[in-house]
Design a protein around this motif. Structure first.
Motif, PDB file in Angstrom:
ATOM      1  N   PRO A 119      -3.843 -29.589  55.940  1.00  0.00           N
ATOM      2  CA  PRO A 119      -2.679 -28.866  56.403  1.00  0.00           C
ATOM      3  C   PRO A 119      -2.741 -27.403  56.001  1.00  0.00           C
ATOM      4  CG  PRO A 119      -2.144 -30.256  54.521  1.00  0.00           C
ATOM      5  CD  PRO A 119      -3.525 -30.619  54.957  1.00  0.00           C
ATOM      6  N   THR A 120      -2.410 -26.517  56.920  1.00  0.00           N
ATOM      7  CA  THR A 120      -2.443 -25.092  56.631  1.00  0.00           C
ATOM      8  C   THR A 120      -1.217 -24.452  57.267  1.00  0.00           C
ATOM      9  OG1 THR A 120      -3.629 -23.054  57.093  1.00  0.00           O
ATOM     10  CG2 THR A 120      -3.958 -24.832  58.637  1.00  0.00           C
ATOM     11  N   PRO A 121      -0.570 -23.501  56.626  1.00  0.00           N
ATOM     12  CA  PRO A 121       0.692 -23.012  57.152  1.00  0.00           C
ATOM     13  C   PRO A 121       0.562 -22.173  58.415  1.00  0.00           C
ATOM     14  CG  PRO A 121       0.085 -21.786  55.208  1.00  0.00           C
ATOM     15  CD  PRO A 121      -0.920 -22.884  55.350  1.00  0.00           C
ATOM     16  N   VAL A 122      -0.405 -21.241  58.429  1.00  0.00           N
ATOM     17  CA  VAL A 122      -0.511 -20.319  59.549  1.00  0.00           C
ATOM     18  C   VAL A 122      -1.972 -20.187  59.956  1.00  0.00           C
ATOM     19  CG1 VAL A 122      -0.205 -17.925  60.233  1.00  0.00           C
ATOM     20  CG2 VAL A 122       1.537 -19.032  58.854  1.00  0.00           C
ATOM     21  N   TYR A 123      -2.249 -20.273  61.226  1.00  0.00           N
ATOM     22  CA  TYR A 123      -3.631 -20.148  61.682  1.00  0.00           C
ATOM     23  C   TYR A 123      -3.669 -19.659  63.128  1.00  0.00           C
ATOM     24  CZ  TYR A 123      -2.563 -24.672  63.807  1.00  0.00           C
ATOM     25  OH  TYR A 123      -1.973 -25.674  64.526  1.00  0.00           O
ATOM     26  N   PHE A 124      -4.815 -19.109  63.504  1.00  0.00           N
ATOM     27  CA  PHE A 124      -5.002 -18.572  64.847  1.00  0.00           C
ATOM     28  C   PHE A 124      -5.660 -19.620  65.734  1.00  0.00           C
ATOM     29  CE2 PHE A 124      -7.427 -16.079  68.013  1.00  0.00           C
ATOM     30  CZ  PHE A 124      -6.376 -15.355  68.568  1.00  0.00           C
ATOM     31  N   ASN A 125      -5.067 -19.890  66.895  1.00  0.00           N
ATOM     32  CA  ASN A 125      -5.601 -20.870  67.841  1.00  0.00           C
ATOM     33  C   ASN A 125      -6.317 -20.125  68.967  1.00  0.00           C
ATOM     34  OD1 ASN A 125      -6.133 -22.873  69.700  1.00  0.00           O
ATOM     35  ND2 ASN A 125      -4.130 -23.843  69.552  1.00  0.00           N
ATOM     36  N   GLU A 126      -7.636 -20.286  69.019  1.00  0.00           N
ATOM     37  CA  GLU A 126      -8.414 -19.555  70.023  1.00  0.00           C
ATOM     38  C   GLU A 126      -8.129 -20.038  71.446  1.00  0.00           C
ATOM     39  OE1 GLU A 126     -12.476 -19.855  68.943  1.00  0.00           O
ATOM     40  OE2 GLU A 126     -12.298 -18.552  67.167  1.00  0.00           O
ATOM     41  N   ASP A 127      -7.633 -21.287  71.595  1.00  0.00           N
ATOM     42  CA  ASP A 127      -7.374 -21.825  72.940  1.00  0.00           C
ATOM     43  C   ASP A 127      -6.274 -21.058  73.661  1.00  0.00           C
ATOM     44  OD1 ASP A 127      -9.319 -23.729  72.588  1.00  0.00           O
ATOM     45  OD2 ASP A 127      -7.932 -25.250  71.824  1.00  0.00           O
ATOM     46  N   ASP A 128      -5.185 -20.738  72.962  1.00  0.00           N
ATOM     47  CA  ASP A 128      -4.096 -20.015  73.622  1.00  0.00           C
ATOM     48  C   ASP A 128      -3.953 -18.573  73.124  1.00  0.00           C
ATOM     49  OD1 ASP A 128      -2.970 -20.274  71.140  1.00  0.00           O
ATOM     50  OD2 ASP A 128      -1.393 -21.674  71.729  1.00  0.00           O
ATOM     51  N   GLY A 129      -4.826 -18.180  72.152  1.00  0.00           N
ATOM     52  CA  GLY A 129      -4.789 -16.813  71.658  1.00  0.00           C
ATOM     53  C   GLY A 129      -3.540 -16.451  70.885  1.00  0.00           C
ATOM     54  N   GLN A 130      -2.908 -17.457  70.280  1.00  0.00           N
ATOM     55  CA  GLN A 130      -1.683 -17.214  69.524  1.00  0.00           C
ATOM     56  C   GLN A 130      -1.761 -17.837  68.137  1.00  0.00           C
ATOM     57  OE1 GLN A 130       1.395 -18.679  72.377  1.00  0.00           O
ATOM     58  NE2 GLN A 130       2.077 -16.555  72.384  1.00  0.00           N
ATOM     59  N   TRP A 131      -0.821 -17.408  67.287  1.00  0.00           N
ATOM     60  CA  TRP A 131      -0.727 -17.931  65.926  1.00  0.00           C
ATOM     61  C   TRP A 131       0.263 -19.088  65.886  1.00  0.00           C
ATOM     62  CZ3 TRP A 131      -3.443 -16.239  61.603  1.00  0.00           C
ATOM     63  CH2 TRP A 131      -4.263 -15.125  61.827  1.00  0.00           C
ATOM     64  N   HIS A 132      -0.083 -20.121  65.137  1.00  0.00           N
ATOM     65  CA  HIS A 132       0.769 -21.304  64.997  1.00  0.00           C
ATOM     66  C   HIS A 132       0.899 -21.655  63.523  1.00  0.00           C
ATOM     67  CE1 HIS A 132       0.705 -22.438  69.345  1.00  0.00           C
ATOM     68  NE2 HIS A 132      -0.467 -21.793  69.308  1.00  0.00           N
ATOM     69  N   PHE A 133       1.780 -22.602  63.233  1.00  0.00           N
ATOM     70  CA  PHE A 133       1.850 -23.131  61.873  1.00  0.00           C
ATOM     71  C   PHE A 133       2.026 -24.644  61.922  1.00  0.00           C
ATOM     72  CE2 PHE A 133       6.324 -22.246  62.876  1.00  0.00           C
ATOM     73  CZ  PHE A 133       6.975 -23.386  62.430  1.00  0.00           C
ATOM     74  N   ASN A 134       1.546 -25.308  60.886  1.00  0.00           N
ATOM     75  CA  ASN A 134       1.722 -26.748  60.753  1.00  0.00           C
ATOM     76  C   ASN A 134       3.014 -27.012  60.001  1.00  0.00           C
ATOM     77  OD1 ASN A 134      -0.583 -27.337  62.084  1.00  0.00           O
ATOM     78  ND2 ASN A 134      -1.820 -27.774  60.282  1.00  0.00           N
ATOM     79  N   LYS A 135       3.890 -27.804  60.569  1.00  0.00           N
ATOM     80  CA  LYS A 135       5.175 -28.074  59.934  1.00  0.00           C
ATOM     81  C   LYS A 135       5.222 -29.509  59.417  1.00  0.00           C
ATOM     82  CE  LYS A 135       7.494 -29.307  64.300  1.00  0.00           C
ATOM     83  NZ  LYS A 135       8.583 -28.936  65.222  1.00  0.00           N
ATOM     84  N   LYS A 136       6.039 -29.706  58.401  1.00  0.00           N
ATOM     85  CA  LYS A 136       6.217 -31.025  57.821  1.00  0.00           C
ATOM     86  C   LYS A 136       7.273 -31.787  58.604  1.00  0.00           C
ATOM     87  CE  LYS A 136       5.424 -29.345  53.102  1.00  0.00           C
ATOM     88  NZ  LYS A 136       6.045 -29.160  51.771  1.00  0.00           N
ATOM     89  N   VAL A 137       7.011 -33.067  58.867  1.00  0.00           N
ATOM     90  CA  VAL A 137       8.010 -33.944  59.488  1.00  0.00           C
ATOM     91  C   VAL A 137       8.078 -35.231  58.674  1.00  0.00           C
ATOM     92  CG1 VAL A 137       7.683 -33.013  61.808  1.00  0.00           C
ATOM     93  CG2 VAL A 137       6.284 -34.937  61.055  1.00  0.00           C
ATOM     94  N   LEU A 138       9.247 -35.851  58.692  1.00  0.00           N
ATOM     95  CA  LEU A 138       9.466 -37.072  57.945  1.00  0.00           C
ATOM     96  C   LEU A 138       9.361 -38.256  58.892  1.00  0.00           C
ATOM     97  CD1 LEU A 138      10.120 -37.656  54.980  1.00  0.00           C
ATOM     98  CD2 LEU A 138      12.525 -37.878  55.632  1.00  0.00           C
ATOM     99  N   THR A 139       8.454 -39.186  58.620  1.00  0.00           N
ATOM    100  CA  THR A 139       8.259 -40.342  59.483  1.00  0.00           C
ATOM    101  C   THR A 139       9.327 -41.399  59.209  1.00  0.00           C
ATOM    102  OG1 THR A 139       6.837 -41.553  57.949  1.00  0.00           O
ATOM    103  CG2 THR A 139       5.786 -39.909  59.366  1.00  0.00           C
ATOM    104  N   SER A 140       9.339 -42.426  60.045  1.00  0.00           N
ATOM    105  CA  SER A 140      10.302 -43.525  59.869  1.00  0.00           C
ATOM    106  C   SER A 140      10.071 -44.270  58.564  1.00  0.00           C
ATOM    107  CB  SER A 140      10.206 -44.502  61.054  1.00  0.00           C
ATOM    108  OG  SER A 140       8.885 -45.008  61.161  1.00  0.00           O
TER     109      SER A 140
END
Length: 424
Positions: free
Chosen positions: A7-28
């Protein structure tokens, strides 16, 4: 080695040329998982701001759930859970080994009735007494117990398990022999070091250390972590030794399962994006060319291929294995000795960078709080307090460096002719 994407907070995605972040979600099943936020951002700063905003909301949600769920756990129960579930997975094995010894040899045997006390009812006075009880086991026992408890209660406070950080009023009482003088080169010495190190096969690692990276983070760097378009480097993972501490029947500590493993950085704050000088990308291309040549030469001579799981990284030896800290430090010792310079270590290079940032790399007029916050973020410290605790003893040295720098050309600029270190 764990080859799963970390998991990494902020990274560059070459597919869409934009920056994204991985967010935490709570499963069932009430487990935390990381998923990519689908919204893209034009720059790392916007993505990081969105990540921090989302993370605050998620923490508030977890805090509410925690308050609704189980009754107060005892200090001992919660401390052991935190150590094994939160601390161990994000720390190097060397750190885990030492911290395990502190917990099971110094802290737990001296808890007494405090072990069963609900965490929410533990007071500053309780912890102060505990720290005093651990004084004298060895020259560093008291300081190491303080360090462990400070990490634990800081997390407990951040997770809303306790109303106040009960460690805040307690001052660290480090023995005088623990305040070792760090090696800090003046500008002329730094230029000499850079020119000497440039002739070795480890210059790329030394350079990254001078950008403030930990050795484990350097080993975890891969080509996709660099973005020449934005002039940034994303610190996403660390490669550390995999030694599992265990205890025999006679309570002697053992080390098991030697090897290496890929982990997220040391703390959430250690997952960061920093600005880097333009020369970084020249050095990156140079290292990639060097690794390509080394890999072909090794396969031709030995008749074996590099492990493809390791070949994706940059801090590799001729055999295609990660360079060890001992190898890098031994090279530093040879370089320094040959140049007549004080010997410095990989960790020392990182500390020297922090000192230069305090003295030179921050905007004029910055307040002390602003300076600490910026350096803390750049180094990936989990708290500004850590930055203060580490560097408060070196302010005299920092002042001396500033006096020299006021009348000396920037050593990094002087070395390369075109670039300077920025504070990120």
């Amino acid at each position: 080695m764990n080859n799963k994407q970390q998991p990494t907070p902020v990274y560059f995605n070459e597919d869409d040329g934009q920056w994204h972040f991985n967010k935490k979600v709570l499963t069932s099943k009430m487990e935390i998982q990381y998923v990519r936020d689908k919204h893209g951002f034009d720059g790392p700063e916007e993505a990081m701001e969105a990540y921090l905003a989302y993370n605050r909301i998620f923490k508030e949600k977890i805090a509410k759930i925690s308050q609704q769920k189980a009754p107060d756990s005892s200090l001992l129960t919660d401390m052991e859970r935190w150590f094994h579930k939160e601390f161990v997975p994000t720390r190097s094995s060397a750190t885990v080994t030492g911290s395990s010894y502190v917990l099971y040899r110094f802290i737990i045997p001296n808890l007494g009735s405090l072990a069963d006390k609900p965490l929410a009812h533990v007071t500053t006075s309780d912890i102060n007494d505990l720290i005093k009880q651990t004084d004298g086991f060895c020259s560093t026992s008291k300081a190491q117990v303080y360090k462990f408890l400070n990490a634990y209660f800081s997390d407990a406070y951040a997770e809303h398990k306790i109303r106040d950080n009960i460690m805040a009023p307690i001052s660290p009482d480090y023995p005088s022999d623990q305040r070792k003088e760090r090696v800090i080169y003046n500008p002329d010495q730094l230029v000499r070091f850079l020119k000497g190190a440039r002739k070795t096969g480890h210059f790329f690692e030394f350079y990254l250390a001078l950008l403030g990276l930990r050795t484990g983070e350097i080993r975890g760097i891969a080509p996709q972590d660099f973005s020449e378009e934005t002039g940034t480097l994303s610190i996403r993972r660390q490669i550390v030794r995999a030694n599992e501490p265990a205890y025999a029947v006679d309570e002697n500590m053992l080390l098991e399962s030697n090897g290496i493993e890929c982990k997220p950085p040391k703390s959430e704050a250690s997952m960061r994006v920093i600005e880097v000088p333009p020369i970084t990308f020249d050095l990156l291309r140079e290292r990639e060319t060097e690794l390509c040549w080394m890999q072909k030469a090794y396969e031709s001579k030995e008749g074996r291929k590099w492990d493809p799981a390791l070949a994706q990284f940059l801090c590799l030896s001729y055999q295609g294995t990660f360079k060890s800290t001992n190898t890098l430090n031994a090279s530093l010792k040879r370089i320094c000795s040959s140049l007549g310079l004080p010997v410095i270590s990989m960790h020392g290079l990182r500390h020297m960078t922090a000192t230069y940032l305090f003295a030179y790399g921050l905007d004029e007029g910055s307040t002390s709080d602003e300076a600490l916050e910026r350096v803390s973020h750049y180094l990936g410290h989990s708290s500004v307090n850590i930055t203060f605790d580490v560097y408060v003893h070196y302010m005299k040295e920092i002042s001396r460096i500033r006096d020299v720098l006021d009348n000396t050309a920037d050593p990094f600029l002087q070395f390369s002719g075109e670039w300077r270190v920025c504070a990120g």
